[in-house]
Design a protein around this motif. Structure first.
Motif, short mmCIF file in Angstrom:
data_model
loop_
_atom_site.label_atom_id
_atom_site.label_comp_id
_atom_site.label_asym_id
_atom_site.label_seq_id
_atom_site.Cartn_x
_atom_site.Cartn_y
_atom_site.Cartn_z
N GLY A 103 -0.78 19.68 3.08
CA GLY A 103 -0.76 18.80 4.25
C GLY A 103 -1.72 17.82 4.50
N ASN A 104 -2.98 17.84 3.60
CA ASN A 104 -3.87 17.02 3.76
C ASN A 104 -3.22 15.44 2.85
OD1 ASN A 104 -3.93 18.26 1.31
ND2 ASN A 104 -6.10 17.93 0.85
N PHE A 105 -2.27 15.71 2.32
CA PHE A 105 -1.92 14.30 1.47
C PHE A 105 -1.01 13.63 2.60
CE2 PHE A 105 1.69 12.10 -0.77
CZ PHE A 105 0.69 11.17 -1.47
N TYR A 106 -0.32 14.45 3.66
CA TYR A 106 0.62 13.83 4.57
C TYR A 106 -0.49 13.02 5.73
CZ TYR A 106 3.33 13.48 8.89
OH TYR A 106 3.99 13.01 9.75
N GLU A 107 -1.43 13.80 6.09
CA GLU A 107 -2.52 13.26 7.13
C GLU A 107 -3.05 12.15 6.39
OE1 GLU A 107 -2.41 14.32 10.03
OE2 GLU A 107 -1.04 15.65 9.82
N MET A 108 -3.38 12.17 5.24
CA MET A 108 -4.21 10.82 4.73
C MET A 108 -3.03 9.75 4.80
SD MET A 108 -4.75 9.89 0.81
CE MET A 108 -2.84 9.30 0.77
N CYS A 166 3.55 12.49 -11.70
CA CYS A 166 3.12 11.49 -10.75
C CYS A 166 4.20 11.49 -9.58
CB CYS A 166 3.44 10.20 -11.67
SG CYS A 166 3.10 8.83 -10.47
N LEU A 167 3.80 11.10 -8.58
CA LEU A 167 4.50 10.93 -7.17
C LEU A 167 4.07 9.89 -6.60
CD1 LEU A 167 5.95 13.73 -4.69
CD2 LEU A 167 4.30 11.95 -3.90
N PHE A 168 5.03 8.88 -5.96
CA PHE A 168 4.73 7.93 -5.01
C PHE A 168 5.25 8.23 -3.44
CE2 PHE A 168 5.43 5.47 -9.08
CZ PHE A 168 4.25 5.06 -9.07
N ALA A 169 4.48 7.82 -2.65
CA ALA A 169 4.97 7.74 -1.15
C ALA A 169 4.72 6.71 -0.36
CB ALA A 169 4.02 9.23 -0.52
N PHE A 170 5.68 6.51 0.44
CA PHE A 170 5.48 5.23 1.13
C PHE A 170 6.32 5.16 2.19
CE2 PHE A 170 8.74 5.24 -2.45
CZ PHE A 170 9.59 4.73 -1.53
N PRO A 171 5.98 4.29 3.23
CA PRO A 171 6.59 4.05 4.52
C PRO A 171 8.06 3.36 4.37
CG PRO A 171 4.76 2.52 4.48
CD PRO A 171 4.77 3.61 3.20
N THR A 172 8.89 3.39 5.17
CA THR A 172 10.39 2.76 4.76
C THR A 172 10.50 1.53 5.73
OG1 THR A 172 11.43 4.48 6.16
CG2 THR A 172 11.29 4.83 4.00
N ASP A 173 9.34 1.24 5.95
CA ASP A 173 9.70 -0.30 6.96
C ASP A 173 10.02 -1.42 6.10
OD1 ASP A 173 6.92 -1.94 5.91
OD2 ASP A 173 6.65 0.12 5.64
N GLU A 174 10.48 -2.33 6.54
CA GLU A 174 11.23 -3.50 5.99
C GLU A 174 10.33 -4.31 4.72
OE1 GLU A 174 13.58 -7.73 6.93
OE2 GLU A 174 12.67 -6.62 8.48
N LYS A 175 9.09 -4.31 5.00
CA LYS A 175 8.23 -5.12 4.04
C LYS A 175 7.77 -4.28 2.79
CE LYS A 175 3.53 -7.00 3.77
NZ LYS A 175 2.22 -7.17 4.13
N ASN A 188 -3.97 6.12 6.79
CA ASN A 188 -4.16 5.13 6.09
C ASN A 188 -3.17 4.17 6.07
OD1 ASN A 188 -6.78 5.83 4.97
ND2 ASN A 188 -5.89 6.69 3.41
N LEU A 189 -1.80 4.67 6.26
CA LEU A 189 -0.46 3.86 6.20
C LEU A 189 0.02 3.47 7.51
CD1 LEU A 189 0.99 4.84 2.90
CD2 LEU A 189 -0.54 3.12 3.33
N GLY A 190 -0.37 4.25 8.72
CA GLY A 190 -0.02 4.06 9.99
C GLY A 190 1.46 4.24 10.41
N HIS A 191 1.96 5.35 9.60
CA HIS A 191 3.47 5.91 10.03
C HIS A 191 3.41 7.14 10.09
CE1 HIS A 191 5.62 1.94 9.07
NE2 HIS A 191 4.53 1.68 8.52
N ASP A 192 4.65 7.71 10.59
CA ASP A 192 4.66 9.19 10.64
C ASP A 192 5.56 9.88 9.58
OD1 ASP A 192 2.98 9.57 13.05
OD2 ASP A 192 4.20 8.96 14.37
N GLU A 193 6.33 9.13 9.12
CA GLU A 193 7.35 9.71 8.17
C GLU A 193 7.36 8.45 6.98
OE1 GLU A 193 11.05 11.22 9.66
OE2 GLU A 193 12.23 9.36 8.01
N PHE A 194 7.47 9.34 5.64
CA PHE A 194 7.44 8.58 4.56
C PHE A 194 8.73 9.03 3.54
CE2 PHE A 194 3.37 9.18 6.39
CZ PHE A 194 2.74 8.00 6.33
N ARG A 203 0.83 -1.20 -0.01
CA ARG A 203 0.17 -0.04 -0.04
C ARG A 203 0.89 1.38 -0.05
NH1 ARG A 203 -3.13 -0.10 5.02
NH2 ARG A 203 -4.50 1.39 4.04
N ILE A 204 0.62 1.89 -0.86
CA ILE A 204 1.36 3.22 -0.98
C ILE A 204 0.66 4.59 -1.34
CG2 ILE A 204 3.40 2.06 -2.22
CD1 ILE A 204 2.41 3.24 -4.74
N GLY A 205 0.92 5.98 -1.08
CA GLY A 205 0.24 7.07 -1.60
C GLY A 205 0.62 7.23 -3.04
N MET A 206 -0.26 8.04 -3.51
CA MET A 206 0.16 8.36 -4.86
C MET A 206 -0.55 9.95 -5.29
SD MET A 206 -0.78 6.43 -8.47
CE MET A 206 0.39 5.17 -7.90
#
Length: 205
Positions: free
Chosen positions: A123-128, A147-156, A132-138, A105-108
Motif C-alpha cells: 500500500g505504501n506505493f499507492y499512497e506515494m 519493472c512496473l510503471f504506474a501513471f494517472p490516466t489524465d489527458e496530458k 506525489n501525482l495528485g490522483h486517486d486512481e492509476f 511524472r510517473i511511478g516506477m
C-alpha cells in the motif's frame, strides 16, 4: 530470475521467510499448468503466483508445500505479502517516481523480480503515488519481471510519447516480459483497468 523444478531448493516447512509473491504472464501459468501453482488473477493476462526463494533461483510453491508447512492458502498469502514488505524495507527492490524526458511524472518499481509484486501489493506505493501525482486512481503496467510503471490516466499523461516509448522498450527489451495491459491501482486488489489499452506510438506523433 530462474524458476526451477520442485525439489532442487529448500522446502517451505521451516523456511517460511522464503515464500514470496511473483507476478507472471498468463501464458506462463498456462505453460506450467494452473493445477501445479498457487495463483491469483490480476487481469485477463497478468497473474500472481507464490514461489520459494533461494540461492539465486525460485521454485513454484505447491499445495503440497503448504500442507507440509501447516499453512492454508490464505495464511500462505499473508506470509508471502509480509515477506515482500520486509524485502522492500531492506532495499531488495525500489518503489519510487520518475520524470520522463518530456516532463511526464510517473511511478516506477524496479530492482529485481519482487518489484512488480511490491508495486501491486504494498500500500505504501499507492499512497506515494497519491501524494506525489495528485490522483486517486492509476494505471499500472507490469511490463516485465523486474519493472512496473504506474501513471494517472489524465489527458496530458496519456498523450506522452515518452511514456509509450518507455513501456515498449521495457516490454520488448527484456527477456521475461509480462504484459502491456493496464491494471487499475486504487488501493484495493489490482484488476484490469476500465481504460485498458496498449499504447500506440503513432498516437504521440
Amino acid at each position: 530470475m530462474s524458476v526451477t523444478p520442485p525439489g532442487e531448493l529448500q522446502p517451505l516447512a521451516g523456511n517460511l521467510h522464503l515464500l514470496y509473491p511473483y507476478v507472471v504472464p498468463k501464458s506462463w501459468v498456462n505453460y506450467i499448468g494452473a493445477d501445479s501453482l498457487l495463483t491469483w488473477d490480476f487481469s485477463d493476462d497478468v497473474r500472481m503466483v507464490l514461489v520459494i526463494d533461494g540461492q539465486g533461483m525460485v521454485r513454484n510453491a505447491k499445495s503440497q508445500d503448504l500442507s507440509e508447512a501447516g499453512l492454508s492458502v490464505e495464511e500462505a498469502f499473508e506470509v508471502a505479502a509480509s515477506n515482500l514488505g520486509k524485502a522492500f524495507q531492506v532495499g531488495e527492490f525500489q518503489l519510487g517516481g520518475a520524470t520522463l524526458i518530456d516532463g511526464t511524472r510517473i511511478g516506477m518499481a524496479r530492482g529485481n523480480w519482487m518489484a512488480p509484486a511490491g508495486a501491486l501489493m504494498l500500500g505504501n506505493f499507492y499512497e506515494m503515488l497519491r501524494e506525489n501525482l495528485g490522483h486517486d486512481e492509476f494505471a499500472a503496467v507490469a511490463v516485465n519481471q523486474q519493472c512496473l510503471f504506474a501513471f494517472p490516466t489524465d489527458e496530458k499523461t496519456l498523450a506522452s510519447k515518452s511514456l509509450r516509448i518507455a513501456i515498449e522498450d521495457e516490454f520488448r527489451g527484456h527477456n521475461k516480459p509480462i504484459s502491456r495491459t493496464w491494471l487499475k491501482l486504487d488501493g484495493t486488489w489490482p484488476s484490469e483497468h476500465p481504460l485498458n489499452g496498449i499504447f500506440d506510438l503513432q498516437q504521440a506523433n
